[in-house]
Design an enzyme around this catalytic site. Structure first.
Site, short mmCIF file in Angstrom:
data_model
loop_
_atom_site.label_atom_id
_atom_site.label_comp_id
_atom_site.label_asym_id
_atom_site.label_seq_id
_atom_site.Cartn_x
_atom_site.Cartn_y
_atom_site.Cartn_z
N THR A 10 0.83 -1.22 0.00
CA THR A 10 0.00 0.00 0.00
C THR A 10 0.87 1.27 0.00
O THR A 10 0.68 2.16 -0.82
CB THR A 10 -0.91 -0.01 1.24
N ILE A 11 1.80 1.35 0.92
CA ILE A 11 2.62 2.56 1.03
C ILE A 11 3.76 2.54 0.02
O ILE A 11 4.01 3.54 -0.67
CB ILE A 11 3.18 2.70 2.48
N GLY A 108 4.77 1.93 11.34
CA GLY A 108 4.52 0.65 12.00
C GLY A 108 5.71 0.15 12.78
O GLY A 108 5.62 -0.82 13.54
N CYS A 138 -0.11 7.10 9.68
CA CYS A 138 -1.12 7.94 9.03
C CYS A 138 -1.89 8.79 10.05
O CYS A 138 -2.05 10.00 9.88
CB CYS A 138 -2.08 7.07 8.22
N ASN A 139 -2.38 8.17 11.12
CA ASN A 139 -3.14 8.93 12.12
C ASN A 139 -2.27 9.98 12.79
O ASN A 139 -2.69 11.12 13.01
CB ASN A 139 -3.73 7.98 13.17
N HIS A 193 -1.37 6.71 19.49
CA HIS A 193 -1.20 7.87 18.59
C HIS A 193 -0.75 9.13 19.32
O HIS A 193 0.06 9.89 18.79
CB HIS A 193 -2.51 8.14 17.86
N GLY A 194 -1.29 9.34 20.54
CA GLY A 194 -0.91 10.54 21.29
C GLY A 194 0.57 10.56 21.63
O GLY A 194 1.29 11.50 21.26
N HIS A 219 -9.71 7.31 7.80
CA HIS A 219 -9.94 7.49 9.24
C HIS A 219 -10.70 8.81 9.42
O HIS A 219 -10.55 9.73 8.62
CB HIS A 219 -8.62 7.66 10.01
P1 NAD Z 1 1.51 -3.78 3.04
O1 NAD Z 1 1.30 -5.10 3.66
O2 NAD Z 1 0.46 -3.21 2.14
O3 NAD Z 1 2.86 -3.79 2.20
C1 NAD Z 1 4.05 -4.35 2.67
C2 NAD Z 1 4.75 -5.03 1.51
O4 NAD Z 1 5.99 -5.54 1.96
C3 NAD Z 1 3.96 -6.21 0.93
O5 NAD Z 1 3.97 -6.09 -0.46
C4 NAD Z 1 4.74 -7.43 1.42
O6 NAD Z 1 4.66 -8.51 0.53
C5 NAD Z 1 6.14 -6.87 1.48
N1 NAD Z 1 7.05 -7.60 2.37
C6 NAD Z 1 6.76 -8.43 3.39
N2 NAD Z 1 7.89 -8.87 3.97
C7 NAD Z 1 8.92 -8.30 3.29
C8 NAD Z 1 10.32 -8.36 3.40
N3 NAD Z 1 10.92 -9.10 4.34
N4 NAD Z 1 11.06 -7.63 2.54
C9 NAD Z 1 10.49 -6.89 1.58
N5 NAD Z 1 9.15 -6.79 1.42
C10 NAD Z 1 8.38 -7.48 2.27
O7 NAD Z 1 1.85 -2.77 4.22
P2 NAD Z 1 1.60 -1.22 4.23
O8 NAD Z 1 0.19 -0.95 4.62
O9 NAD Z 1 2.13 -0.60 2.99
O10 NAD Z 1 2.48 -0.80 5.49
C11 NAD Z 1 3.88 -0.63 5.40
C12 NAD Z 1 4.33 0.23 6.54
O11 NAD Z 1 3.67 1.51 6.45
C13 NAD Z 1 3.99 -0.29 7.94
O12 NAD Z 1 4.97 0.15 8.84
C14 NAD Z 1 2.67 0.41 8.25
O13 NAD Z 1 2.40 0.50 9.63
C15 NAD Z 1 2.94 1.76 7.64
N6 NAD Z 1 1.74 2.52 7.28
C16 NAD Z 1 0.67 1.90 6.73
C17 NAD Z 1 -0.46 2.65 6.42
C18 NAD Z 1 -1.69 2.02 5.86
O14 NAD Z 1 -2.76 2.48 6.18
N7 NAD Z 1 -1.61 1.01 5.04
C19 NAD Z 1 -0.47 4.02 6.65
C20 NAD Z 1 0.68 4.63 7.16
C21 NAD Z 1 1.77 3.86 7.48
#
Ligand code: NAD
Length: 336
Positions: A10-11, A108, A138-139, A193-194, A219
């Site tokens: 996603t990110i 995360g 994000c939050n 979050h706080g 959110h």
């Molecule tokens: P996600 O699961 O969508 O993407 C993570 C990707 O990493 C996946 O494609 C997965 O296959 C890959 N992956 C797994 N293990 C791996 C490894 N050892 N090496 C390389 N790639 C690997 O996760 P996300 O939602 O994009 O979240 C990523 C980070 O961003 C986390 O720390 C999360 O907390 C943070 N985050 C997420 C969001 C959200 O809402 N999705 C918002 C802000 C921050």
């Protein structure tokens, strides 16, 4: 500056596109663990795919050319953006240290994965020249932007109490929930979050409370903020409107809900319908003496993307805070 993206979910995929859109950065490649549609589409975008050595054959069978392994990608880059799932970034950190490459981690990870946590409006300068920086979640990004907007416009904050309706899952996460529930998430108060916001805002009296709801789009935060002064509502609105990465949406203009704000982004032709800005419901902004109330939406998939770009510039000393924010926003199409 040559940038590698490790973790293309996603990110990661959004950060990769954002890096590719900057004229002072070059995306050298992305590290994928599975040859799924994400890998195929990334290759189709022209991104070089790197994969674990023992899975190269699987990628080849899926028709995806692999340019090397993780160590190869890291060595070809000047900086790594790690967007792997929670906790994996900390495991990967040793590789970045070993290769002598700086890295940007995501929210995360625990704060101690990096030398400093980051939000461009709140503390860009603290990340300048650092090697390991963590972009807050994000939050926390939403909270940091709103409180920074007030502070940057001379409105001191006595305390902030923020109630968060968290989206239960991202749109593509078919196994997550809830689907018919409201879940204290976490049940303990304050939610993380706080305390996390303090890692970028410094000393601020803040308490957050969060529940997860059966929604995937955004959110919603409901904020009560006690100010040092008794500003007019117009002054608060001006502060929010004049701050980058905050947009005001008016119920009278038809924005009755987050779904309609999402529709706005899609109608604007934004990639993936992304909303990089914090979406403040302008009608909710209410001032009662020192008390300020407001509601705002945070698009979890997109809001941290510009922050990652600014974090790269801070680490690489590529630009100062406001130049970087302006450059990032212009390249992405964020509304000034
Ligand atoms: P996600 O699961 O969508 O993407 C993570 C990707 O990493 C996946 O494609 C997965 O296959 C890959 N992956 C797994 N293990 C791996 C490894 N050892 N090496 C390389 N790639 C690997 O996760 P996300 O939602 O994009 O979240 C990523 C980070 O961003 C986390 O720390 C999360 O907390 C943070 N985050 C997420 C969001 C959200 O809402 N999705 C918002 C802000 C921050």
């Amino acid at each position: 500056m040559k940038v590698a993206v490790v973790g293309y979910g996603t990110i990661g995929k959004r950060v990769a596109d954002a890096v590719a859109a900057q004229d002072d950065m070059k995306l050298v490649g992305v590290f994928k663990t599975t040859p799924d549609y994400g890998a195929i589409l990334a290759a189709r975008r022209g991104y070089r795919i790197y994969a674990p050595d023992d899975r190269r054959e699987n990628f080849r069978k899926a028709g995806v050319e692999v340019w090397g392994g993780l160590a190869d990608l890291i060595s070809e880059a000047d900086i790594v953006v790690d967007a792997t799932p929670d906790g994996v970034g900390a495991e990967n950190k040793g590789l970045y240290v070993k290769a002598g490459r700086p890295a940007i981690f995501q929210g995360g990870e625990e704060a101690d994965v990096a030398e400093v946590s980051f939000n461009a409006l709140a503390n860009f300068e603290s990340a300048v020249g650092k090697r390991f920086v963590r972009v807050v979640s994000c939050n926390t990004t939403g909270i940091s932007r709103v409180l920074s907007a007030l502070r940057l416009n001379g409105l001191g904050i006595r305390k902030a109490r923020i109630f968060i309706a968290r989206r239960g899952a991202d749109p593509r996460e078919y196994k997550k929930g809830p689907i018919n529930d409201v879940v204290p998430n976490p049940a303990t108060i304050p939610s993380h979050h706080g305390p996390d916001a303090k890692t970028v805002l410094g000393d601020v009296d803040i308490v957050t409370v969060a529940v997860a709801v059966p929604v995937t789009i955004m959110h919603m935060h409901m904020a009560y903020i006690e100010l040092d002064d008794t500003p007019s509502r117009e002054r608060v609105i001006d502060a929010l409107a004049s701050t980058p990465r905050i947009l005001l949406f008016d119920v009278k203009a038809g924005y009755n809900s987050l779904a309609q704000i999402v529709e706005w982004a899609r109608d604007m032709g934004r990639p993936r319908g992304d909303i990089w800005e914090v979406a403040v419901i302008s009608d909710s902004v209410t001032v009662n003496g020192r008390e300020l109330y407001l509601m705002y939406g945070v698009h979890q998939e997109a809001v941290v993307v510009p922050e990652n770009i600014d974090a790269i510039r801070a680490v690489g000393r590529l630009a100062d805070k406001w130049t970087s924010i302006e450059k990032t926003d212009k390249a992405l199409g964020i509304i000034a």
